[in-house]
Design a protein around this motif. Structure first.
Motif, PDB file in Angstrom:
ATOM      1  N   PHE A 147       1.545   6.479  29.598  1.00  0.00           N
ATOM      2  CA  PHE A 147      -0.526   5.904  28.911  1.00  0.00           C
ATOM      3  C   PHE A 147      -1.109   5.345  30.227  1.00  0.00           C
ATOM      4  CE2 PHE A 147      -4.071   5.371  27.023  1.00  0.00           C
ATOM      5  CZ  PHE A 147      -4.704   7.357  27.057  1.00  0.00           C
TER       6      PHE A 147
ATOM      7  N   PHE B  87      -1.634  11.929  29.099  1.00  0.00           N
ATOM      8  CA  PHE B  87      -3.006  12.534  28.894  1.00  0.00           C
ATOM      9  C   PHE B  87      -3.710  11.619  26.776  1.00  0.00           C
ATOM     10  CE2 PHE B  87      -3.247  15.030  31.773  1.00  0.00           C
ATOM     11  CZ  PHE B  87      -4.353  14.146  32.921  1.00  0.00           C
ATOM     12  N   VAL B  88      -4.148  11.465  26.385  1.00  0.00           N
ATOM     13  CA  VAL B  88      -4.858  10.702  25.171  1.00  0.00           C
ATOM     14  C   VAL B  88      -4.064  12.260  24.512  1.00  0.00           C
ATOM     15  CG1 VAL B  88      -6.174  10.706  23.199  1.00  0.00           C
ATOM     16  CG2 VAL B  88      -6.262   9.297  25.782  1.00  0.00           C
ATOM     17  N   PRO B  89      -3.563  13.100  23.938  1.00  0.00           N
ATOM     18  CA  PRO B  89      -3.571  14.629  23.552  1.00  0.00           C
ATOM     19  C   PRO B  89      -2.463  14.446  22.943  1.00  0.00           C
ATOM     20  CG  PRO B  89      -5.975  15.367  24.639  1.00  0.00           C
ATOM     21  CD  PRO B  89      -5.346  14.380  25.233  1.00  0.00           C
TER      22      PRO B  89
ATOM     23  N   LEU C  74     -22.348   6.140  12.244  1.00  0.00           N
ATOM     24  CA  LEU C  74     -21.454   7.366  11.802  1.00  0.00           C
ATOM     25  C   LEU C  74     -20.301   8.054  12.977  1.00  0.00           C
ATOM     26  CD1 LEU C  74     -24.278   9.573  10.266  1.00  0.00           C
ATOM     27  CD2 LEU C  74     -21.671   8.509   9.173  1.00  0.00           C
TER      28      LEU C  74
ATOM     29  N   ILE D  87     -14.720   9.475  16.732  1.00  0.00           N
ATOM     30  CA  ILE D  87     -13.838   9.393  17.437  1.00  0.00           C
ATOM     31  C   ILE D  87     -13.228   8.479  17.936  1.00  0.00           C
ATOM     32  CG2 ILE D  87     -13.480  11.427  19.361  1.00  0.00           C
ATOM     33  CD1 ILE D  87     -16.596  11.779  18.840  1.00  0.00           C
TER      34      ILE D  87
ATOM     35  N   LEU E   6      -9.180   7.451  17.513  1.00  0.00           N
ATOM     36  CA  LEU E   6      -8.162   7.030  18.881  1.00  0.00           C
ATOM     37  C   LEU E   6      -7.747   5.845  18.721  1.00  0.00           C
ATOM     38  CD1 LEU E   6      -8.400   9.369  20.599  1.00  0.00           C
ATOM     39  CD2 LEU E   6      -9.699   7.754  22.423  1.00  0.00           C
TER      40      LEU E   6
ATOM     41  N   LEU F 157     -23.535   1.636  18.400  1.00  0.00           N
ATOM     42  CA  LEU F 157     -25.148   1.988  18.369  1.00  0.00           C
ATOM     43  C   LEU F 157     -24.992   0.325  18.429  1.00  0.00           C
ATOM     44  CD1 LEU F 157     -25.887   4.462  15.208  1.00  0.00           C
ATOM     45  CD2 LEU F 157     -26.483   4.871  17.607  1.00  0.00           C
ATOM     46  N   THR F 158     -26.522   0.019  18.832  1.00  0.00           N
ATOM     47  CA  THR F 158     -26.960  -1.195  18.905  1.00  0.00           C
ATOM     48  C   THR F 158     -27.379  -1.386  17.629  1.00  0.00           C
ATOM     49  OG1 THR F 158     -28.818  -0.470  20.647  1.00  0.00           O
ATOM     50  CG2 THR F 158     -27.229  -1.954  21.204  1.00  0.00           C
TER      51      THR F 158
ATOM     52  N   ALA G 159     -19.108   1.530  22.860  1.00  0.00           N
ATOM     53  CA  ALA G 159     -19.161   1.949  23.595  1.00  0.00           C
ATOM     54  C   ALA G 159     -20.330   0.605  24.241  1.00  0.00           C
ATOM     55  CB  ALA G 159     -19.552   2.600  23.748  1.00  0.00           C
ATOM     56  N   PRO G 160     -21.495   0.128  23.453  1.00  0.00           N
ATOM     57  CA  PRO G 160     -22.189  -0.636  23.406  1.00  0.00           C
ATOM     58  C   PRO G 160     -21.684  -2.443  23.673  1.00  0.00           C
ATOM     59  CG  PRO G 160     -22.941  -0.026  21.415  1.00  0.00           C
ATOM     60  CD  PRO G 160     -21.554   0.237  21.801  1.00  0.00           C
TER      61      PRO G 160
ATOM     62  N   SER H 197     -29.057   1.692  25.459  1.00  0.00           N
ATOM     63  CA  SER H 197     -28.691  -0.005  25.366  1.00  0.00           C
ATOM     64  C   SER H 197     -28.527  -0.683  26.736  1.00  0.00           C
ATOM     65  CB  SER H 197     -27.696   0.377  24.706  1.00  0.00           C
ATOM     66  OG  SER H 197     -26.351   0.457  25.086  1.00  0.00           O
TER      67      SER H 197
ATOM     68  N   GLU I 111     -33.721   1.789  23.802  1.00  0.00           N
ATOM     69  CA  GLU I 111     -33.918   1.109  22.708  1.00  0.00           C
ATOM     70  C   GLU I 111     -34.610  -0.599  23.056  1.00  0.00           C
ATOM     71  OE1 GLU I 111     -32.156   1.187  19.131  1.00  0.00           O
ATOM     72  OE2 GLU I 111     -31.573   3.255  20.073  1.00  0.00           O
TER      73      GLU I 111
ATOM     74  N   GLN J 186     -22.667  16.413  12.914  1.00  0.00           N
ATOM     75  CA  GLN J 186     -21.210  15.808  13.663  1.00  0.00           C
ATOM     76  C   GLN J 186     -20.365  16.950  13.917  1.00  0.00           C
ATOM     77  OE1 GLN J 186     -21.572  12.422  10.508  1.00  0.00           O
ATOM     78  NE2 GLN J 186     -20.146  11.250  11.460  1.00  0.00           N
TER      79      GLN J 186
ATOM     80  N   THR K  53     -13.624  16.330  19.131  1.00  0.00           N
ATOM     81  CA  THR K  53     -14.376  16.586  18.078  1.00  0.00           C
ATOM     82  C   THR K  53     -14.683  18.481  18.298  1.00  0.00           C
ATOM     83  OG1 THR K  53     -15.878  16.110  19.121  1.00  0.00           O
ATOM     84  CG2 THR K  53     -15.443  14.693  17.169  1.00  0.00           C
TER      85      THR K  53
ATOM     86  N   PRO L 173      -9.281  13.450  29.097  1.00  0.00           N
ATOM     87  CA  PRO L 173      -8.185  12.952  28.254  1.00  0.00           C
ATOM     88  C   PRO L 173      -7.529  11.696  28.633  1.00  0.00           C
ATOM     89  CG  PRO L 173      -7.955  15.103  30.784  1.00  0.00           C
ATOM     90  CD  PRO L 173      -8.879  14.666  30.297  1.00  0.00           C
ATOM     91  N   ARG L 174      -8.170  11.040  29.703  1.00  0.00           N
ATOM     92  CA  ARG L 174      -6.774   9.943  30.067  1.00  0.00           C
ATOM     93  C   ARG L 174      -7.454   8.827  29.314  1.00  0.00           C
ATOM     94  NH1 ARG L 174      -9.327  10.823  35.964  1.00  0.00           N
ATOM     95  NH2 ARG L 174     -10.680  11.588  34.661  1.00  0.00           N
TER      96      ARG L 174
ATOM     97  N   GLY M 159      -9.630   9.498  26.176  1.00  0.00           N
ATOM     98  CA  GLY M 159     -10.368   9.815  25.361  1.00  0.00           C
ATOM     99  C   GLY M 159     -12.117   9.838  24.777  1.00  0.00           C
ATOM    100  N   ARG M 160     -12.692   9.585  26.405  1.00  0.00           N
ATOM    101  CA  ARG M 160     -14.455   8.720  26.062  1.00  0.00           C
ATOM    102  C   ARG M 160     -14.657  10.268  26.645  1.00  0.00           C
ATOM    103  NH1 ARG M 160     -16.220   3.228  26.936  1.00  0.00           N
ATOM    104  NH2 ARG M 160     -16.938   3.574  28.869  1.00  0.00           N
TER     105      ARG M 160
ATOM    106  N   MET N 103     -25.743   5.744  28.170  1.00  0.00           N
ATOM    107  CA  MET N 103     -25.836   3.940  27.767  1.00  0.00           C
ATOM    108  C   MET N 103     -26.567   3.731  28.734  1.00  0.00           C
ATOM    109  SD  MET N 103     -23.048   4.465  25.673  1.00  0.00           S
ATOM    110  CE  MET N 103     -23.981   3.014  25.209  1.00  0.00           C
TER     111      MET N 103
END
Ligand code: B1M
Lengths: 209, 477
Positions: free
Chosen positions: A51, A57-59, A99, A102, A106, A148-149, A176-177, B99, B138, B204, B238, B281-282, B284-285, B356
């Motif tokens: 990987f 790939f991730v899946p 919330l 994902i 992972l 979320l920030t 991500a942030p 952000s 933000e 969601q 998802t 797929p590499r 998941g993002r 972002m």
């Protein structure tokens, strides 16, 4: 039949066959740690390597992890009797007010695939709940995710709770942030930008036997 | 004729609708808001209070869909800026909630602040292509208090006079919003009639409706505040690993929310706004720059149109963190397809790196992509004026058309898109003008707009009333 078959089945995501393959090895009297280290975990190390090189790939990696997990279930009752210990316990969750799950899922799946025991607290997790779970389970690691920030400060609260109480649990963060600089600022023990990085981080913070 | 893009046939839309009915009646949706479940139960849905799974019959979906108004105008403070939906127009809306920002003066990447948000908002107001607001970033330097929320609303409506879509996250903010709206737009009846403000709800994926945001919106019931329904799924993570099934799932999530909202408030205006994205797929993002996103965006517009609903579409995304060649081609490709599909509202210029990172310079570049895409949609115009064989005959072999009135008229009437952005000159002139990089030109445009644009002021009375509300909110913070 051999441990190599187990290794191959995981690399080829053959989750329907893995149970029989592992059972056959157990029945043949193969050492449990041999099945675990060279079969199950060894295969996932190989999967992780592929990987990392961009060959999977991730899946595919997750299917391999699922196959590994099914095999692990067969030997889990025997683990307590053997000298082999799982790699360590990780409490994971998305922080209070958030919330997004994902990325957290992972990371959880990859850590599990790498042999860690995962306790997933889900989303919208209070700092106190991370603390309680870490304490109850004597967890080696708490991994928190925030997207979320506005929810990132909940990570700082959890880190503070656990550090102030003197728990030995290491605290790692991502999402991500989130950045390494933020991890440093809140005195977390580590940060990773992605799920494979989280596995590396967990390995470095929880040295194996 | 106009340039035409179609990614789904009528039969495929029918099938997507049928599969949606199957998903909602057989699999159901997990509805975590108790209020929402109660509304759905009253409307006849099959609600399991233990699992929160709500199964919705085809009849309930069809009858809820019928209740959604097709005739909708989103109001604005500025006269002439109302947005009539389903009316053949397409306007831009800024992307939402970065952000970090690439500082326009230093080029530094840093957390976004209130001042960045304000600059983005003012530029959005100044540029006519934008018809609607969503907060570009933000204000990470402001705490989340009701005092700051009221302050945010003041600056928002004081600097953006077109339609505002601005969700909030907790129910306690609803009353403050309604107070501010009444000072600016008049009483409840006026607000119900003109719809100057709309909300955004994100189911969601897969197949869940949350409590916090949905309940925050339900505090506004009775005010007829339109809702854009925007689940964001990642194909393969998802949502299922195929585009058509991702469209089915997104459609199911929107339909479930429509059923909930129509049960809560029959006739409530909604916008069809799912963001159908794909997983890398590499890693998941979010694979923000992927071309599949724009194909699914086009499909999304087509599905919204299939139901006759107002549509908020999505375009302009990239994985890149800075304006660059990669950002340029990904955004151009991700911009043109959904623009050809022509939603009522098109989000979202201005953000990079999977939404972002804010860049005002990138926003200027995106507007150029939008204008070019719009021109591409214009297609080959075959009005009587454009058949110029008489001019061909007059000019004859070997002549030229430079001094023809028809040429001059055509340039002025839209047959040409004459860009005022970027480099379009001879090499010598380009060198002589100092080889100005595109980013520098974009930055100058940004600075020029910020220096010279005057937003629409409030009246003294409005300012006085807003002062009072703000004071009370601050005391409550
Ligand atoms: C050691 O521990 C570790 C280590 C590594 C860790 C880790 C923990 N956790 C993650 N990692 C890392 O490893 C993973 C794999 O490599 C990576 O995980 P990620 O989670 O980053 O990546 C995932 C695999 C894929 N990525 C994602 O899943 C996120 C994608 C984006 C588009 C996104 C989605 C899908 C959603 N959203 Co939301 N959403 C966005 C996102 C934009 C983006 N670029 O991220 C973001 C994060 N959302 C945003 C917003 C604003 C919101 N969202 C909301 C809702 C949603 C959905 C429900 C629709 C959906 C989430 C569905 C779900 N089940 O999670 C709302 C908030 C709800 C809430 N209370 O949490 C809402 C507030 C929108 C609204 N107004 O209602 C923005 C945040 C802005 C900000 N400044 O904070 C946003 C950047 C998009 C945008 N610009 O608007 C790494 O970060």
């Amino acid at each position: 039949m051999s441990v190599q078959d187990i290794f191959n089945a995981i690399n080829e995501f053959r989750d329907t066959e893995i149970v029989n393959l592992v059972q056959a090895e157990v029945d043949a009297g193969t050492d449990i740690s041999e099945i675990l280290d060279n079969g199950l975990i060894g295969a996932m190390d190989e999967v992780g390597k592929k990987f990392g090189e961009g060959l999977l790939f991730v899946p595919e990696m997750l299917m391999a992890a699922q196959t590994m997990k099914a095999g692990l279930e067969v030997i889990r009752p025997l683990l307590a009797d053997s000298d082999t210990k799982p790699r360590g316990t990780v409490i994971i969750g998305t922080v209070k007010g958030d919330l997004h799950d994902i990325g957290k899922n992972l990371v959880a799946m990859m850590l599990e695939g790498a042999g860690f025991t995962i306790i997933d607290l889900g989303v919208d997790v209070e700092p106190q709940a991370f603390f309680d779970a870490a304490k109850e389970n004597s967890a080696e690691l708490v991994a928190m995710s925030a997207l979320l920030t506005t929810t990132m400060p909940a990570m700082e609260e959890a880190v503070k709770l656990i550090k102030d109480a003197g728990l030995p649990t290491k605290m790692v963060i991502g999402g991500a942030p989130v950045t390494q600089a933020y991890a440093d600022k809140i005195s977390a023990d580590g940060y990773s930008a992605d799920a494979p990085g989280a596995v590396e981080l967990a390995r470095s913070l929880i040295p194996g036997d | 004729m106009k340039t035409h893009l179609q990614v789904l046939s009528k039969e495929e839309c029918d099938k997507i609708h049928e599969r949606t009915l199957y998903v909602l009646s057989h699999v159901g949706v997990k509805v975590d808001t108790a209020k929402g479940r109660a509304f759905l139960k009253k409307a006849g849905a099959d609600v399991d209070e233990n699992t929160h799974i709500v199964k919705i019959s085809p009849d309930l979906v069809e009858s809820s869909l019928k209740q959604v108004p097709r005739d909708l105008t989103l109001g604005a403070r500025r006269s002439g800026a109302d947005l009539k939906m389903n009316n053949g127009n397409c306007v831009l809306c800024m992307d939402g909630e970065a952000s970090v920002i690439i500082d326009r003066k230093t080029g530094e990447r840093r957390p976004s602040t209130f001042n960045d948000w304000l600059e983005g908002t003012r530029i959005g107001d100044a540029i006519d292509d934008f018809g609607m607001y969503w907060g570009l970033c933000e204000a990470t330097d402001k705490e989340d208090t009701v005092g700051n929320y009221v302050n945010h609303l003041r600056y928002l409506f004081g600097n953006f006079s077109k339609h505002v879509q601005d969700p909030f996250d907790t129910a306690d903010k609803a009353l403050w919003l309604l107070e501010v709206l009444q000072v600016i737009f008049g009483d409840k009846e006026a607000i119900k009639k003109h719809h100057p403000f709309s909300f955004l709800l994100c189911p969601q994926s897969p197949l869940m409706i949350d409590e916090q945001y949905t309940d925050a919106y339900l505090e506004l019931l009775g005010w007829d505040i339109p809702v854009a329904i925007m689940p964001m799924m990642l194909m393969g993570a998802t949502s299922p690993g195929s585009m058509v099934s991702t469209i089915v799932q997104g459609n199911s999530e929107v339909m479930a929310m429509i059923c909930l909202l129509q049960a809560a408030s029959p006739g409530l205006p909604v916008l069809y706004a799912p963001i159908l994205s794909i997983m890398d797929p590499r890693t998941g993002r979010l694979y923000a720059g992927a071309i599949e996103n724009s194909i699914m965006s086009s499909a999304q517009v087509e599905m919204g149109r299939y139901y006759g609903l107002p549509v908020e579409g999505t375009a302009y995304n990239t994985d890149q963190y800075e304006p660059s060649i990669q950002a340029g081609y990904e955004r151009a490709l991700n911009g043109i397809l959904p623009t050809l599909s022509w939603p009522d509202i098109m989000i979202a210029p201005g953000l990079l790196g999977g939404s972002m990172v804010m860049s005002l310079e990138q926003m200027i570049i995106d507007i150029e992509i939008f204008r070019l895409s719009k021109h591409a949609r214009r297609g080959v115009v075959t009005d009587d004026d454009n058949w110029l064989e008489d001019v061909i005959a007059k000019t004859g072999p070997g002549g030229n058309y430079l001094m023809e009135m028809s040429t001059a008229k055509a340039i002025r009437s839209g047959e040409w898109y004459v860009s005022d952005f970027g480099m379009h000159d001879s090499y010598e002139n380009w060198i002589a003008a100092g080889k100005k990089p595109l980013m520098e030109e974009a930055a100058e445009k940004v600075a020029d707009l910020l220096n010279n644009y005057e937003p629409m002021p409030f009246t003294d009375d409005q300012n006085g009333e807003l002062d009072k509300i703000q004071k009370r909110a601050e005391q409550n913070s």
